[in-house]
Design an enzyme around this catalytic site. Structure first.
Site, PDB file in Angstrom:
ATOM      1  N   GLY A 118       2.286   2.151  10.809  1.00 25.29           N
ATOM      2  CA  GLY A 118       3.220   3.265  10.666  1.00 25.29           C
ATOM      3  C   GLY A 118       3.890   3.667  11.974  1.00 25.29           C
ATOM      4  N   GLY A 172       2.802  -1.253   4.312  1.00 27.78           N
ATOM      5  CA  GLY A 172       2.820   0.177   4.023  1.00 27.78           C
ATOM      6  C   GLY A 172       4.246   0.647   3.770  1.00 27.78           C
ATOM      7  N   GLY A 173       4.863   1.201   4.796  1.00 27.96           N
ATOM      8  CA  GLY A 173       6.200   1.808   4.675  1.00 27.96           C
ATOM      9  C   GLY A 173       7.212   0.945   3.930  1.00 27.96           C
ATOM     10  N   GLU A 227      -5.496  -5.285  10.567  1.00 27.58           N
ATOM     11  CA  GLU A 227      -4.523  -4.216  10.768  1.00 27.58           C
ATOM     12  C   GLU A 227      -4.818  -3.499  12.081  1.00 27.58           C
ATOM     13  OE1 GLU A 227      -2.502  -2.998   6.883  1.00 27.58           O
ATOM     14  OE2 GLU A 227      -4.202  -1.687   7.162  1.00 27.58           O
ATOM     15  N   HIS A 233      -9.538   0.793   4.885  1.00 28.94           N
ATOM     16  CA  HIS A 233      -8.266   1.030   5.580  1.00 28.94           C
ATOM     17  C   HIS A 233      -8.519   1.987   6.746  1.00 28.94           C
ATOM     18  CE1 HIS A 233      -4.243   2.414   6.467  1.00 28.94           C
ATOM     19  NE2 HIS A 233      -3.813   1.299   5.892  1.00 28.94           N
ATOM     20  N   GLU A 268      -7.000   4.447   7.819  1.00 29.29           N
ATOM     21  CA  GLU A 268      -6.822   5.876   7.512  1.00 29.29           C
ATOM     22  C   GLU A 268      -8.068   6.431   6.821  1.00 29.29           C
ATOM     23  OE1 GLU A 268      -3.030   5.470   5.521  1.00 29.29           O
ATOM     24  OE2 GLU A 268      -2.147   4.898   7.432  1.00 29.29           O
ATOM     25  N   ASN A 327       0.874  -1.180   0.000  1.00 29.69           N
ATOM     26  CA  ASN A 327       0.000   0.000   0.000  1.00 29.69           C
ATOM     27  C   ASN A 327       0.910   1.229   0.000  1.00 29.69           C
ATOM     28  OD1 ASN A 327      -1.799   2.035   0.509  1.00 29.69           O
ATOM     29  ND2 ASN A 327      -2.373   1.333   2.564  1.00 29.69           N
ATOM     30  N   TRP A 328       1.015   1.857  -1.160  1.00 32.81           N
ATOM     31  CA  TRP A 328       1.937   3.012  -1.275  1.00 32.81           C
ATOM     32  C   TRP A 328       1.372   4.262  -0.628  1.00 32.81           C
ATOM     33  CZ3 TRP A 328       4.059   2.905  -7.065  1.00 32.81           C
ATOM     34  CH2 TRP A 328       4.805   1.737  -7.228  1.00 32.81           C
ATOM     35  N   LYS A 329       0.089   4.242  -0.296  1.00 27.70           N
ATOM     36  CA  LYS A 329      -0.579   5.434   0.280  1.00 27.70           C
ATOM     37  C   LYS A 329      -0.345   6.643  -0.640  1.00 27.70           C
ATOM     38  CE  LYS A 329      -0.229   3.232   4.727  1.00 27.70           C
ATOM     39  NZ  LYS A 329      -0.187   3.307   6.187  1.00 27.70           N
ATOM     40  N   SER A 386       3.338  -2.223  10.442  1.00 29.13           N
ATOM     41  CA  SER A 386       4.788  -2.247  10.689  1.00 29.13           C
ATOM     42  C   SER A 386       5.424  -3.600  10.375  1.00 29.13           C
ATOM     43  CB  SER A 386       5.105  -1.815  12.124  1.00 29.13           C
ATOM     44  OG  SER A 386       4.680  -0.483  12.339  1.00 29.13           O
TER      45      SER A 386
HETATM   46  P1  PGA Z   1       2.756   0.156   7.700  1.00 36.20           P
HETATM   47  O1  PGA Z   1       1.304   0.356   7.061  1.00 36.20           O
HETATM   48  O2  PGA Z   1       3.310  -1.130   7.141  1.00 36.20           O
HETATM   49  O3  PGA Z   1       3.537   1.368   7.283  1.00 36.20           O
HETATM   50  O4  PGA Z   1       2.559   0.080   9.188  1.00 36.20           O
HETATM   51  C1  PGA Z   1       0.437  -0.721   6.874  1.00 36.20           C
HETATM   52  C2  PGA Z   1      -0.843  -0.245   6.256  1.00 36.20           C
HETATM   53  O5  PGA Z   1      -1.273   0.884   6.528  1.00 36.20           O
HETATM   54  O6  PGA Z   1      -1.473  -0.968   5.459  1.00 36.20           O
END
Ligand code: PGA
Length: 255
Positions: free
Chosen positions: A176, A237-238, A170, A98, A100, A9-11, A216
């Site tokens: 993050g 994510g990251g 999640e 998600h 967010e 997930n590049w956001k 994470s």
């Molecule tokens: P993260 O994000 O790996 O940076 O914690 C995961 C996600 O939001 O899907």
């Protein structure tokens, strides 16, 4: 056999050229070395989807996903993107729910239920995210929260529809933050999710369901997490923004 999936997930990161470069590096490093039941999904910002899709070869085990879509088919929704647009641009997955989106865009289970419907109607596979906040975990209500997210947004689906879902657990406190759920914590919730799906649908359907862990996840902790019985891959994510880290996570399934 359950499918193993690693999804990135590049956001809201990377301009167009940087996105194309990262995707090319990922394809290069994967080098067709995926196992038969394994799939990789890359979820870039909307505007990169069609360009990335053009880099894929026929029968690629890498797919493109979107990070969101609107809950209606089409219409006067300035600035929004529909599921059919995503499909026609080359996406085959869409992340729905998600944390967010839930937190910053006020998406509730009601709208997420509609999004799941429209995604499935357009023959895309939803990656449906569920998970508790830190307050909810500290209060010991995380199982209730997860059960309610499943019930309110997804359990109206028929067996045939639900089969097309990928779930992602999640925990919001792990996203993050560098705070990963321990493999035991994650496994406990994944097993709970599978048991609820078995109750609502069938043991057979629950057993075939791919449930990803997200929060994470990195090349150091992925092997232990993915080694748990009910964890079938990750939503990253990251670490998905670094080609080598992302591919190291993917290759956990090859070792
Ligand atoms: P993260 O994000 O790996 O940076 O914690 C995961 C996600 O939001 O899907």
């Amino acid at each position: 056999m359950r499918k193993n999936i690693v999804a990135g997930n590049w956001k809201m990161n990377l301009d167009h050229a940087a996105g194309l470069q990262l995707f090319a590096e990922i394809l290069n490093l994967i080098n067709n070395e995926l196992k038969g039941n394994q799939e990789v999904v890359v979820c870039p910002p909307f505007v990169h989807i069609s360009s990335l899709a053009q880099l894929l070869k026929a029968n690629s085990t890498v797919s493109i996903g979107a990070q969101n879509c609107h809950h209606s088919d089409a219409g006067a929704y300035t600035g929004e993107i529909s599921a059919s647009m995503l499909k026609s641009s080359g996406a085959s997955y869409v992340i729905i729910g998600h944390s967010e989106r839930r937190a910053f865009f006020a998406e509730d289970d009601l709208v997420l239920a509609q999004k799941l419907d429209v995604v499935l109607k357009n023959e895309l596979s939803p990656i449906f995210c569920i998970g508790e906040t830190l307050e909810q975990r500290n209060a010991g209500t995380h199982f209730d929260v997860i059960e309610s997210q499943l019930k309110e947004a997804a359990f109206h689906l028929s067996d045939d529809q639900f089969k097309k879902l990928v779930l992602a657990y999640e925990p919001v406190w792990a996203i993050g933050t560098g705070l990963t759920a321990t493999p035991e914590q994650a496994q406990e919730v994944h097993a709970f999710i599978r048991s609820k799906v078995a109750e609502q649908y069938s043991a057979e359907l629950a057993n075939e369901l791919t449930i990803l862990y997200g929060g994470s996840c990195n090349p150091k902790n992925a092997a232990e997490l993915f080694g748990q019985e009910d964890i079938d891959g990750g939503l990253i994510g990251g670490a998905s923004l670094k080609a080598q880290d992302f591919v190291d996570i993917i290759k956990v399934f090859n070792s």
